[in-house]
Design an enzyme around this catalytic site. Sequence first.
Site, mmCIF file in Angstrom:
data_model
loop_
_atom_site.group_PDB
_atom_site.id
_atom_site.type_symbol
_atom_site.label_atom_id
_atom_site.label_comp_id
_atom_site.label_asym_id
_atom_site.label_seq_id
_atom_site.Cartn_x
_atom_site.Cartn_y
_atom_site.Cartn_z
ATOM 1 N N SER A 101 0.860 -1.187 0.000
ATOM 2 C CA SER A 101 0.000 0.000 0.000
ATOM 3 C C SER A 101 0.895 1.236 0.000
ATOM 4 C CB SER A 101 -0.910 -0.010 1.230
ATOM 5 O OG SER A 101 -1.599 -1.237 1.313
ATOM 6 N N LYS A 176 -6.759 1.949 -2.859
ATOM 7 C CA LYS A 176 -6.454 1.196 -1.635
ATOM 8 C C LYS A 176 -6.530 2.104 -0.402
ATOM 9 C CE LYS A 176 -4.875 -1.694 1.357
ATOM 10 N NZ LYS A 176 -5.773 -2.679 1.937
ATOM 11 N N LYS A 245 -0.656 4.795 8.154
ATOM 12 C CA LYS A 245 0.002 5.199 6.896
ATOM 13 C C LYS A 245 -1.052 5.368 5.800
ATOM 14 C CE LYS A 245 1.220 2.001 4.302
ATOM 15 N NZ LYS A 245 1.766 0.808 3.654
#
Length: 311
Positions: A101, A176, A245
Amino acid sequence: MVTPQPGASLFIGLGNMGRPMALNYAPGHELFVFDADPEVAAAVAAETGATALADLASIPSHVRTVILMLPNSRIVEHVLWKEPGVLNQLALGSLVIDMGSSEPASTTELAREAAAMGIDYVDAPVSGGVAKAITAELAIMVGGEDSAVDRALPHLVPLGASVVQVGPPGSGHAAKALNNLLSATNLAAAAETLTVATSMGIAPAKMLEVINGSTGRSQASEVKYPKHILTGTFDSGFAMDLMLKDLNIARGLIDSTSSEAPVLLAARETAQRAREMLDTPHPDHTELVRYYEERSGRPLRGDRTSERTHA
Ligand code: NAD
């Protein structure tokens, strides 16, 4: 039936996700594996029949496909460009697939640099967590030029239940991050709902039963709460720091597009506050629930209390 692919493949990053993915990818491929932890690489090599590389300084010249399952874009950039860098060693016509990701802007730039070297670059991040990585049922979202995506598909099929082509390079990574922000919102919203329910004398398991038979359900209520939260195990295998994140990447997308997203942004801020409160060095993302327990004083795990000790 696995169709043999031309040239050898190299799988880099063999952690919670990469390890089971490499296991599912290995049949039908001549496979090299690498991880910063050599013991992990040796274990995966032993399990799959792949060859573990001691470093990335001399990648076998017949490697044509590189799959990355690394923690973040800085590490991807380092692996691809530094000392001496994967891209510098790959033959013209090779293919790189970043399944971690990563940040869409970094991915777009790496895809542009790779294209200038005659190397196809595809972002193909995944959803479904460790459980779906093990069963090869990941949901894979793909960004890249059409011809590169077509080449990547045979490498993705052994890993996923669905492959959705999203758009140009970087768009898989954008999709994502946005999915994970929605997923974190569902996780937090369910914690808030259960907290109010307990105040009304409704046990968390009972309220979940209601939600999961009703319109409020989500993957969080159907899978995360019963398996990883009510049990008090917090063992989904997806670190809270990795989730944060993703949430920060998504916040960047919201900001850069001047989008109106107060609910999603509140979920990100809540997750950030939860991370600051949690006392464990590497909390699982499902431990977001501990933040709500701490603040309300109401346990949300079975009949346990909100207190939890960590080894
Ligand atoms: P992890 O921390 O378990 O594994 C990462 C692996 O990369 C480790 O084995 C580490 O040693 C290795 N590594 C780190 N730096 C390296 C380097 N320079 N060279 C080679 N190897 C290096 O992480 P994970 O949970 O497997 O996640 C990997 C990626 O997948 C992340 O981008 C994450 O956000 C994403 N992701 C994770 C999940 C999940 O449920 N865990 C789900 C979907 C997506």
